[in-house]
Motif scaffolding. Sequence first.
Motif, mmCIF file in Angstrom:
data_model
loop_
_atom_site.group_PDB
_atom_site.id
_atom_site.type_symbol
_atom_site.label_atom_id
_atom_site.label_comp_id
_atom_site.label_asym_id
_atom_site.label_seq_id
_atom_site.Cartn_x
_atom_site.Cartn_y
_atom_site.Cartn_z
ATOM 1 N N MET B 216 0.822 -1.332 0.022
ATOM 2 C CA MET B 216 0.006 -0.084 0.053
ATOM 3 C C MET B 216 0.985 1.258 0.112
ATOM 4 O O MET B 216 1.597 1.505 0.796
ATOM 5 C CB MET B 216 -0.916 -0.018 1.258
ATOM 6 N N ASN B 217 0.656 2.147 -0.847
ATOM 7 C CA ASN B 217 1.663 3.294 -1.155
ATOM 8 C C ASN B 217 1.274 4.681 -0.598
ATOM 9 O O ASN B 217 1.714 5.508 -0.670
ATOM 10 C CB ASN B 217 2.037 3.459 -2.572
ATOM 11 N N SER B 218 0.246 4.619 0.087
ATOM 12 C CA SER B 218 -0.284 5.916 0.635
ATOM 13 C C SER B 218 -1.499 5.425 2.005
ATOM 14 O O SER B 218 -1.721 4.241 1.869
ATOM 15 C CB SER B 218 -1.150 6.739 -0.372
ATOM 16 N N PHE B 219 -1.674 6.466 2.665
ATOM 17 C CA PHE B 219 -2.472 6.048 3.831
ATOM 18 C C PHE B 219 -3.812 5.854 3.404
ATOM 19 O O PHE B 219 -4.451 4.984 3.846
ATOM 20 C CB PHE B 219 -2.717 7.239 4.805
ATOM 21 N N LYS B 220 -4.222 6.542 2.269
ATOM 22 C CA LYS B 220 -5.760 6.266 1.704
ATOM 23 C C LYS B 220 -5.653 4.891 1.172
ATOM 24 O O LYS B 220 -6.594 4.281 1.442
ATOM 25 C CB LYS B 220 -5.844 7.432 0.636
ATOM 26 N N ALA B 221 -4.552 4.441 0.512
ATOM 27 C CA ALA B 221 -4.291 2.966 -0.042
ATOM 28 C C ALA B 221 -4.621 2.144 1.019
ATOM 29 O O ALA B 221 -5.149 0.979 1.036
ATOM 30 C CB ALA B 221 -3.137 2.742 -0.786
ATOM 31 N N VAL B 222 -4.126 2.253 2.443
ATOM 32 C CA VAL B 222 -3.889 1.382 3.444
ATOM 33 C C VAL B 222 -5.410 1.165 3.790
ATOM 34 O O VAL B 222 -6.029 0.258 3.918
ATOM 35 C CB VAL B 222 -3.263 2.056 4.631
ATOM 36 N N ARG B 223 -6.070 2.328 3.836
ATOM 37 C CA ARG B 223 -7.667 2.268 4.250
ATOM 38 C C ARG B 223 -8.389 1.548 3.446
ATOM 39 O O ARG B 223 -9.397 0.756 3.773
ATOM 40 C CB ARG B 223 -8.153 4.008 4.306
ATOM 41 N N LEU B 224 -8.246 1.999 2.020
ATOM 42 C CA LEU B 224 -9.051 1.292 0.933
ATOM 43 C C LEU B 224 -8.837 -0.284 1.076
ATOM 44 O O LEU B 224 -9.620 -1.049 1.084
ATOM 45 C CB LEU B 224 -8.430 1.586 -0.381
ATOM 46 N N ALA B 225 -7.636 -0.552 0.959
ATOM 47 C CA ALA B 225 -7.110 -1.863 1.066
ATOM 48 C C ALA B 225 -7.775 -2.793 2.265
ATOM 49 O O ALA B 225 -8.248 -4.037 2.146
ATOM 50 C CB ALA B 225 -5.600 -1.991 1.159
#
Lengths: 114, 476
Positions: B216-225
């Motif tokens: 995951m390459n961003s905090f938003k990606a972490v949340r989405l994943a």
Amino acid sequence: MAGKCGKLYKKAAKVTKVIDKATVKHVALLSRLALDEREETTYSTQLASILSYINKLNELDTKDTPPTSHVLSNLRNVDRADVLKESLKAEEALANAPEKEGDFFRIPKVIEGK
Amino acid sequence: MKYEPVIGLEVHLQLKTKTKAFCGCSTLFGQRPNSQSCPVCLGLPGSLPKLNHEAFGHSIKVALALHCSVQKEIKFDRKNYYYPDLPKNFQISQYDKPVAHDGFVDISSCGKIKKIRIKRVHLEEDAGKLIHQTGGPYSLFDCNRAGMPLLEIVTEPDINSPEEAYDYLTGLKSILKYLEVSDCDMEKGSLRCDANISVRPAGSDKLGSKVELKNMNSFKAVRLALEHEVSRQMEAVSAGEKLQQETRLWDAGKAVTLLMRTKEEAHDYRYFPEPDLVPFVPDPSYVEDIRKTIPEMPDAKAKRFKERFNLSDYDIAVLVSDKAAADYFEKCLESYDNPKTVANWIMGDITAQSNLKNTGIRELGISPQGLAELLKMIDGQLISGKMAKEVLLEAIEKRCEPAQIVRSKGLEQLSDKGELEKIVKVILGRNEKSVQDYKGGKKNALTFIIGQVMRETKGKANPAVINEILKKSLGE
Ligand SMILES: [Zn+2]
């Protein structure tokens, strides 16, 4: 060895763990070694015999001996200042590489999980 | 049955040092491939690693800020694995005696404060970079990143929603930025995050099979994943499926998590003590000296701002999230005591510019005093608010203080009543028709007259003063 704190005594009940084929397969996988059936049998026998020899150390009472990971047991806090040192040039770093491409080392492709 | 997610996060932080963790090679980003290596980080026989004092100090600083106990004896271990991203074929890391353990971070999530426990903080070296050529049988290896100091911060599984995970990461990043120990730049990879996630019946204290999420390459990606993984696991469990322990990769393009490996293939790292590095026993006074260098943390600053300034919670949160902005704000107030106006300018035009230029607020080249001067000029009616915005942009472009722009362009607003009265008289004389129209009831004729005065003064006339003069001259 038996001098200071260790008393030699026999742990008669201690049975040496046999290295089975499954363990050999696992270690071979971790080391990326391709072994055939015959080799697996050979190595499990050989490793078992090596380990049982090393296991003689278990006969030593180490109850009062702290684990030692370093020979220099009193040495602590060896560090260095954050000061730049000259690195090797890319050409030098790559000089011994069996294969290279441009400024890169070239290595067999390894994709994790494959 | 209702299920709840149980999440733990692992953050990897590249520490800001001049040299690598165990050798004197440079840590600069984006250099020529393989130009930052030496016998130590290339793992050549006979070389000896030696710990970077600065990296060690940074890791203790982070540990203290996260309320961790610093270990009395700190030891390094070798983590063995076969992925060819470290020339040594093992990574210097920490196993049973990490730098510190058992801390916590208070995060604010959905308007509430929640305590997220920190399990451990350990120091290790980063791996090099592999470039996989599509199609070809080879990969390319760049050693530059290998050996850079990396701090791993691991939480307990205290996080119960993707939103909380996001809030933890934002809060942690803000703390880390305050400590000035890392760039915390996810794009450059100086901050990375992996997640462990399982689901369990709500209220239960048993943990389900743990899935590790990577890539995951961003905090938003972490949340989405995490959102995707929570639904995937909940659907599976609700359908009576048994989940297995595995590692999955987030595919941002397809917005799915993909299986990478299962437990059977899980890594067996065969840790053992690193014989080339002796243990570290930090002197209590050394640890205390580091504690003294920890600045006021974001939550304490927010509390102080709330007590001292009449600002909204939102304004405070925005200001405090960036230490440089918060410092700038306070510095500016020393010369211009109007918190709301200063906050608006910082959060508005100044932040817009620093985002646009992708630099910090201080790198824009406008000093807090410079901004204060500009705001004073608006209050003293030397320039209009609109002009001030233009001046600010130009000052940033020309890398000088706003006051210089105002002076060099003669932009000071014309507010001298006597002078303006003379100009108004001339304009009224030239535009008798409009004067008649206005007196005949056409109110917008006034706008035309004001426009003429502005033209005459090249836009410098103070509109408030003109208005006053006009209304008097036109007999109101
Ligand atoms: Zn090096």
